[in-house]
Design a protein around this motif. Structure first.
Motif, PDB file in Angstrom:
ATOM      1  N   ASN A  76       1.088   2.596  12.582  1.00 37.06           N
ATOM      2  CA  ASN A  76       0.435   1.350  12.184  1.00 37.06           C
ATOM      3  C   ASN A  76      -0.033   0.542  13.390  1.00 37.06           C
ATOM      4  O   ASN A  76       0.453   0.734  14.500  1.00 37.06           O
ATOM      5  N   LEU A 102      -3.222   5.008  -3.949  1.00 39.88           N
ATOM      6  CA  LEU A 102      -2.876   4.179  -2.799  1.00 39.88           C
ATOM      7  C   LEU A 102      -2.916   2.698  -3.160  1.00 39.88           C
ATOM      8  O   LEU A 102      -2.054   1.923  -2.747  1.00 39.88           O
ATOM      9  N   TRP A 103      -3.942   2.302  -3.926  1.00 41.10           N
ATOM     10  CA  TRP A 103      -4.056   0.897  -4.324  1.00 41.10           C
ATOM     11  C   TRP A 103      -2.840   0.464  -5.141  1.00 41.10           C
ATOM     12  O   TRP A 103      -2.256  -0.595  -4.879  1.00 41.10           O
ATOM     13  N   LEU A 106       0.158   0.265  -2.799  1.00 41.03           N
ATOM     14  CA  LEU A 106       0.065  -0.905  -1.918  1.00 41.03           C
ATOM     15  C   LEU A 106       0.380  -2.180  -2.700  1.00 41.03           C
ATOM     16  O   LEU A 106       1.078  -3.064  -2.202  1.00 41.03           O
ATOM     17  N   ALA A 147      -7.051  -6.783   0.743  1.00 37.38           N
ATOM     18  CA  ALA A 147      -6.369  -5.496   0.891  1.00 37.38           C
ATOM     19  C   ALA A 147      -7.406  -4.410   0.648  1.00 37.38           C
ATOM     20  O   ALA A 147      -8.309  -4.576  -0.169  1.00 37.38           O
ATOM     21  N   VAL A 149      -7.843   0.129   0.707  1.00 39.85           N
ATOM     22  CA  VAL A 149      -7.243   1.455   0.862  1.00 39.85           C
ATOM     23  C   VAL A 149      -8.347   2.501   0.983  1.00 39.85           C
ATOM     24  O   VAL A 149      -9.419   2.364   0.385  1.00 39.85           O
ATOM     25  N   THR A 158      -4.076   2.161   4.638  1.00 48.27           N
ATOM     26  CA  THR A 158      -4.024   0.911   3.896  1.00 48.27           C
ATOM     27  C   THR A 158      -4.226  -0.228   4.887  1.00 48.27           C
ATOM     28  O   THR A 158      -3.746  -0.168   6.018  1.00 48.27           O
ATOM     29  N   THR A 160      -4.141  -4.558   5.106  1.00 49.07           N
ATOM     30  CA  THR A 160      -3.985  -5.898   4.555  1.00 49.07           C
ATOM     31  C   THR A 160      -4.348  -6.873   5.658  1.00 49.07           C
ATOM     32  O   THR A 160      -4.101  -6.612   6.842  1.00 49.07           O
TER      33      THR A 160
END
Length: 187
Positions: A76, A102-103, A106, A147, A149, A158, A160
């Motif tokens: 990350n 993924l959404w 997340l 957000a 993805v 991902t 944010t």
């Protein structure tokens, strides 16, 4: 009666004042929290293979700082600007990956943090390089943001980005510009 001497208490108070106020100021002055990034800097994230990390994005403007304390380029990257936190994480799923999964994942992760929630109905997004994904708003108590993805083959990302509403509005176009530069190379 015993005679009270206040110089010891005063010395302790002075030491606490120096530690409590002086060290954060020194930390800020030395910039030990982060590394300023120049416009055009390419940030690469993910496990290196042959010296290359699979997920990249470009910093579009000055004012962004790589938060070294909360970044592990193997998984990350976290950037800061005026109270706004931009966080990109690489996702390596156990099975097939798609943007909808993924959404949903997340959304659960963000909600578990207790500070914000993602909107239920994201909209499609396409980067400048043709990578497609989903994006939507992020909101919480005194927080605003977005957000996003992306999923490609067996790898995902991902993103944010959030902060105080006013601070986020000031950098929202920069956040979107960074998101639109994301690339995912096939592992």
């Amino acid at each position: 009666m015993a005679r009270v001497r206040w110089w010891g208490t005063g010395l302790v108070a002075l030491v606490l004042l120096v530690l409590g106020a002086g060290l954060p100021l020194l930390d800020k002055a030395l910039g030990s929290r982060g590394t300023p990034l120049a416009p055009g800097t390419v940030v690469s994230v993910g496990t290196e293979r042959d010296g290359v990390r699979p997920v990249t994005f470009v910093v579009p403007s000055p004012g962004w700082v790589l938060d070294r304390a909360d970044t592990s380029l193997a998984s990350n990257a976290e950037l800061l600007s005026g109270g706004v936190v931009f966080s990109l994480s690489v996702v390596v799923p156990l099975g097939s990956v798609d943007a909808r999964k993924l959404w949903n994942g997340l959304g659960r992760i963000v909600a578990a943090g207790g500070h914000a929630r993602v909107r239920a109905q994201p909209v499609p997004i396409t980067t400048a390089h043709g990578l497609t994904g989903l994006t939507g708003g992020l909101a919480g108590r005194r927080r605003a943001g977005m957000a996003t993805v992306f999923a490609k083959d067996t790898l995902g990302a991902t993103v944010t980005a959030s902060g105080p509403p006013r601070a986020y509005r000031e950098v929202a176009s920069e956040v979107e510009a960074m998101v639109r530069t994301i690339r995912i190379a096939a592992p």
